[in-house]
Design an enzyme around this catalytic site. Sequence first.
Site, PDB file in Angstrom:
ATOM      1  N   HIS A  46       0.857  -1.188   0.000  1.00 54.04           N
ATOM      2  CA  HIS A  46       0.000   0.000   0.000  1.00 54.04           C
ATOM      3  C   HIS A  46       0.893   1.237   0.000  1.00 54.04           C
ATOM      4  O   HIS A  46       2.050   1.188   0.433  1.00 54.04           O
ATOM      5  CB  HIS A  46      -0.891   0.022   1.236  1.00 54.04           C
ATOM      6  CG  HIS A  46      -1.980  -0.998   1.209  1.00 54.04           C
ATOM      7  ND1 HIS A  46      -3.064  -0.930   2.060  1.00 54.04           N
ATOM      8  CD2 HIS A  46      -2.167  -2.119   0.459  1.00 54.04           C
ATOM      9  CE1 HIS A  46      -3.865  -1.943   1.830  1.00 54.04           C
ATOM     10  NE2 HIS A  46      -3.335  -2.688   0.862  1.00 54.04           N
ATOM     11  N   GLU A  48       0.993   3.825   1.884  1.00 52.02           N
ATOM     12  CA  GLU A  48       1.509   4.192   3.207  1.00 52.02           C
ATOM     13  C   GLU A  48       2.697   3.327   3.603  1.00 52.02           C
ATOM     14  O   GLU A  48       3.702   3.830   4.113  1.00 52.02           O
ATOM     15  CB  GLU A  48       0.409   4.036   4.276  1.00 52.02           C
ATOM     16  CG  GLU A  48      -0.839   4.837   4.016  1.00 52.02           C
ATOM     17  CD  GLU A  48      -1.940   4.069   3.298  1.00 52.02           C
ATOM     18  OE1 GLU A  48      -3.115   4.260   3.642  1.00 52.02           O
ATOM     19  OE2 GLU A  48      -1.626   3.267   2.386  1.00 52.02           O
ATOM     20  N   CYS A  76      -6.118   1.877   6.014  1.00 51.09           N
ATOM     21  CA  CYS A  76      -6.763   0.638   6.447  1.00 51.09           C
ATOM     22  C   CYS A  76      -6.144   0.190   7.777  1.00 51.09           C
ATOM     23  O   CYS A  76      -5.209   0.809   8.284  1.00 51.09           O
ATOM     24  CB  CYS A  76      -6.586  -0.441   5.379  1.00 51.09           C
ATOM     25  SG  CYS A  76      -4.872  -1.019   5.213  1.00 51.09           S
ATOM     26  N   CYS A  79      -2.290  -0.559   7.543  1.00 56.16           N
ATOM     27  CA  CYS A  79      -1.468   0.654   7.455  1.00 56.16           C
ATOM     28  C   CYS A  79      -1.507   1.444   8.758  1.00 56.16           C
ATOM     29  O   CYS A  79      -0.476   1.967   9.195  1.00 56.16           O
ATOM     30  CB  CYS A  79      -1.928   1.508   6.283  1.00 56.16           C
ATOM     31  SG  CYS A  79      -1.596   0.710   4.691  1.00 56.16           S
TER      32      CYS A  79
END
Length: 162
Positions: A46, A48, A76, A79
């Site tokens: 992701h 992040e 999410c 993260c």
Amino acid sequence: MQIALQQAQLAWELGEVPVGAVLVKDSEVIACGYNHPIAKHDPTAHAEIMALRAGAEILGNYRLPGCELYVTLEPCVMCAGAMMHARLSRVVYGASDPKTGACGSVLNLFDQDKLNHHTDVIGGVMSEACSRLLKDFFVSRRAAQKNPPRSTSDCPNAAKVV
């Protein structure tokens, strides 16, 4: 957040969900990241996480105290957990995520008293631009699925595997 949007555009260009992130310390950009779990065959890739990994490498520490992360979409659970372990001082996000958001939309991990680190969270920064990018991406993706490219081959069964 403008840099995070530019990072999100890079994800789009790879066919990934357009989410971008920027790690900042003392008003200086330390690292950037964008979504590419499909290209990397990595469910943790992701935006992040990519920015946190790059920032930790650059700063030579898995802890990132005094750092802020700007991300185009509400983080999410995965993260958010990584951000807490990194000891970020603040997370700033653009669009809310009503399906997987862990900063208040579905749940708020950063607001759990029992956890040992608390990160400040600010949501809704440039939310219209961040939301628009995501909406446009999915509209374009759905349109492409309805109108798949036609084969230019003269062979009527060219797309079938024999």
